[in-house]
Design a protein around this motif. Structure first.
Motif, PDB file in Angstrom:
ATOM      1  N   ALA A 161     -33.299 -26.894 -43.914  1.00 33.73           N
ATOM      2  CA  ALA A 161     -33.630 -28.342 -43.495  1.00 33.73           C
ATOM      3  C   ALA A 161     -32.379 -28.992 -43.926  1.00 33.73           C
ATOM      4  CB  ALA A 161     -34.843 -28.890 -44.529  1.00 33.73           C
ATOM      5  N   THR A 162     -32.145 -30.175 -43.369  1.00 35.35           N
ATOM      6  CA  THR A 162     -30.956 -31.018 -43.631  1.00 35.35           C
ATOM      7  C   THR A 162     -31.509 -32.074 -44.514  1.00 35.35           C
ATOM      8  OG1 THR A 162     -30.131 -30.661 -41.361  1.00 35.35           O
ATOM      9  CG2 THR A 162     -29.358 -32.607 -42.373  1.00 35.35           C
ATOM     10  N   LEU A 163     -30.976 -31.894 -45.670  1.00 34.97           N
ATOM     11  CA  LEU A 163     -31.455 -32.611 -46.728  1.00 34.97           C
ATOM     12  C   LEU A 163     -30.343 -33.651 -47.353  1.00 34.97           C
ATOM     13  CD1 LEU A 163     -33.410 -30.474 -49.301  1.00 34.97           C
ATOM     14  CD2 LEU A 163     -34.286 -31.725 -47.235  1.00 34.97           C
ATOM     15  N   SER A 164     -30.369 -35.067 -47.572  1.00 37.75           N
ATOM     16  CA  SER A 164     -29.434 -35.961 -48.153  1.00 37.75           C
ATOM     17  C   SER A 164     -29.337 -35.379 -49.602  1.00 37.75           C
ATOM     18  CB  SER A 164     -29.804 -37.377 -48.019  1.00 37.75           C
ATOM     19  OG  SER A 164     -30.248 -37.663 -46.669  1.00 37.75           O
ATOM     20  N   ALA A 165     -27.963 -35.800 -50.229  1.00 40.80           N
ATOM     21  CA  ALA A 165     -28.003 -35.673 -51.738  1.00 40.80           C
ATOM     22  C   ALA A 165     -28.958 -36.465 -52.413  1.00 40.80           C
ATOM     23  CB  ALA A 165     -26.496 -36.042 -52.056  1.00 40.80           C
ATOM     24  N   ILE A 166     -29.539 -35.572 -53.293  1.00 42.69           N
ATOM     25  CA  ILE A 166     -30.739 -36.091 -54.212  1.00 42.69           C
ATOM     26  C   ILE A 166     -30.154 -36.492 -55.389  1.00 42.69           C
ATOM     27  CG2 ILE A 166     -33.035 -35.762 -55.033  1.00 42.69           C
ATOM     28  CD1 ILE A 166     -33.526 -33.369 -53.019  1.00 42.69           C
ATOM     29  N   ALA A 167     -30.047 -37.875 -55.622  1.00 40.35           N
ATOM     30  CA  ALA A 167     -29.651 -38.317 -57.080  1.00 40.35           C
ATOM     31  C   ALA A 167     -30.178 -37.994 -58.195  1.00 40.35           C
ATOM     32  CB  ALA A 167     -29.545 -39.854 -57.057  1.00 40.35           C
ATOM     33  N   ALA A 168     -31.638 -37.599 -58.237  1.00 40.26           N
ATOM     34  CA  ALA A 168     -32.254 -37.189 -59.319  1.00 40.26           C
ATOM     35  C   ALA A 168     -31.677 -35.732 -59.890  1.00 40.26           C
ATOM     36  CB  ALA A 168     -33.566 -37.199 -59.176  1.00 40.26           C
ATOM     37  N   ALA A 169     -31.180 -34.861 -59.057  1.00 35.57           N
ATOM     38  CA  ALA A 169     -30.872 -33.582 -59.239  1.00 35.57           C
ATOM     39  C   ALA A 169     -29.177 -33.410 -59.547  1.00 35.57           C
ATOM     40  CB  ALA A 169     -31.242 -32.553 -58.107  1.00 35.57           C
ATOM     41  N   ASP A 170     -29.004 -32.569 -60.389  1.00 39.10           N
ATOM     42  CA  ASP A 170     -27.335 -32.211 -60.705  1.00 39.10           C
ATOM     43  C   ASP A 170     -26.994 -31.566 -59.626  1.00 39.10           C
ATOM     44  OD1 ASP A 170     -27.685 -33.611 -62.824  1.00 39.10           O
ATOM     45  OD2 ASP A 170     -27.888 -31.762 -64.126  1.00 39.10           O
ATOM     46  N   ASP A 171     -27.726 -30.435 -58.775  1.00 39.35           N
ATOM     47  CA  ASP A 171     -27.087 -29.626 -57.852  1.00 39.35           C
ATOM     48  C   ASP A 171     -28.398 -29.266 -56.942  1.00 39.35           C
ATOM     49  OD1 ASP A 171     -25.623 -28.415 -56.295  1.00 39.35           O
ATOM     50  OD2 ASP A 171     -25.022 -26.818 -57.884  1.00 39.35           O
ATOM     51  N   PRO A 217     -37.313 -34.609 -52.815  1.00 41.54           N
ATOM     52  CA  PRO A 217     -36.993 -35.644 -53.678  1.00 41.54           C
ATOM     53  C   PRO A 217     -38.232 -35.874 -54.711  1.00 41.54           C
ATOM     54  CG  PRO A 217     -37.484 -36.490 -51.627  1.00 41.54           C
ATOM     55  CD  PRO A 217     -37.399 -35.216 -51.334  1.00 41.54           C
ATOM     56  N   VAL A 218     -39.282 -35.541 -54.612  1.00 35.26           N
ATOM     57  CA  VAL A 218     -40.660 -35.439 -55.337  1.00 35.26           C
ATOM     58  C   VAL A 218     -40.298 -34.519 -56.464  1.00 35.26           C
ATOM     59  CG1 VAL A 218     -43.082 -35.288 -55.590  1.00 35.26           C
ATOM     60  CG2 VAL A 218     -42.183 -36.434 -53.603  1.00 35.26           C
ATOM     61  N   ALA A 219     -40.084 -33.151 -56.126  1.00 34.16           N
ATOM     62  CA  ALA A 219     -39.697 -32.174 -56.970  1.00 34.16           C
ATOM     63  C   ALA A 219     -38.382 -32.569 -57.945  1.00 34.16           C
ATOM     64  CB  ALA A 219     -39.236 -30.994 -56.168  1.00 34.16           C
TER      65      ALA A 219
END
Length: 229
Positions: A161-171, A217-219
């Motif tokens: 899946a094409t995901l945007s960068a998730i700010a809440a995760a480091d990687d 993003p929920v995870a």
């Protein structure tokens, strides 16, 4: 009546009495007129200062952090899933995808799963590592292993899946594994010492990709919630 003469008489008689009492004793001024001695009393030593107290609360144990990173019923309310397997403690966690190990020096881990009404399956794997978690080895493993087998069925890996960068995760890292009957899309997220992998197994590529896009993003928020000091 005045009393002064009587006082004068007493004053006249005193020197004679004093002379008589002292006539047989040596004239030792040091003996009779030594001033009182004074003792120097030392004050008790002050107690040592108390060590500074830390205002930072102790960090939760790894197992507690893993539990906090787990998706809850509230987190998954929009997915309308039913719990299939309650979170289970695991000493280590290996994904079926290319036998991907979620990290070295794992000191706590868990697995959980849920089902959708139409039969799709949502799974979460979470680990806490002794060192800060990275996804470098996971990325290398997925790139080198383009297909794998589960129960004799070959799964082919694609970009996912094409995901945007998730700010809440480091990687973050994502991919999908496809067979002629189903698609499993996975997102791998790292935050501090925690790594979580969430996958959705569906009968269609669209269903798996859309679900993992919603859940990622929920995870990540759950990871951030657990990693908060």
């Amino acid at each position: 009546m005045r009393r002064m003469p009587a006082l004068a008489a007493v004053a006249t008689a005193l020197p004679a009495a004093l002379l008589a009492s002292c006539s047989n004793r040596p004239n030792d001024l040091y003996t009779y007129y030594d001033g009182p001695t004074s003792e120097v009393v030392s004050s008790p030593a002050a107690p040592p200062p108390a060590p500074p107290t830390s205002t930072t609360p102790p960090r939760p144990a790894p197992a507690a952090l893993v539990a906090s990173a787990g998706l809850t019923a509230a987190d998954l309310a929009e997915e309308e899933v039913t719990a299939q397997q309650a979170p289970t403690k695991a000493a280590s966690v290996t994904l079926p995808d290319c036998r991907l190990d979620l990290g070295e020096d794992v000191d706590a881990g868990s697995e959980a799963s849920w089902t959708y009404a139409r039969g799709s399956v949502l799974r979460q794997y979470t680990v806490h590592t002794a060192e800060t978690a990275t996804l470098d080895e996971a990325e290398a493993t997925i790139e080198q292993c383009r297909n794998f087998k589960i129960d004799g069925v070959t799964h082919t890996i694609d970009e996912g899946a094409t995901l945007s960068a998730i700010a809440a995760a480091d990687d973050q890292l994502t991919w999908c594994a496809t067979t002629n009957r189903k698609v499993i899309c996975t997102v791998l997220l790292a935050k501090g010492n925690l790594v979580t992998a969430v996958s959705v197994e569906s009968g269609t590529a669209r269903g798996a990709r859309e679900a993992i896009t919603r859940i990622a993003p929920v995870a990540a928020a759950a990871l951030s919630r657990a990693d908060r000091p």
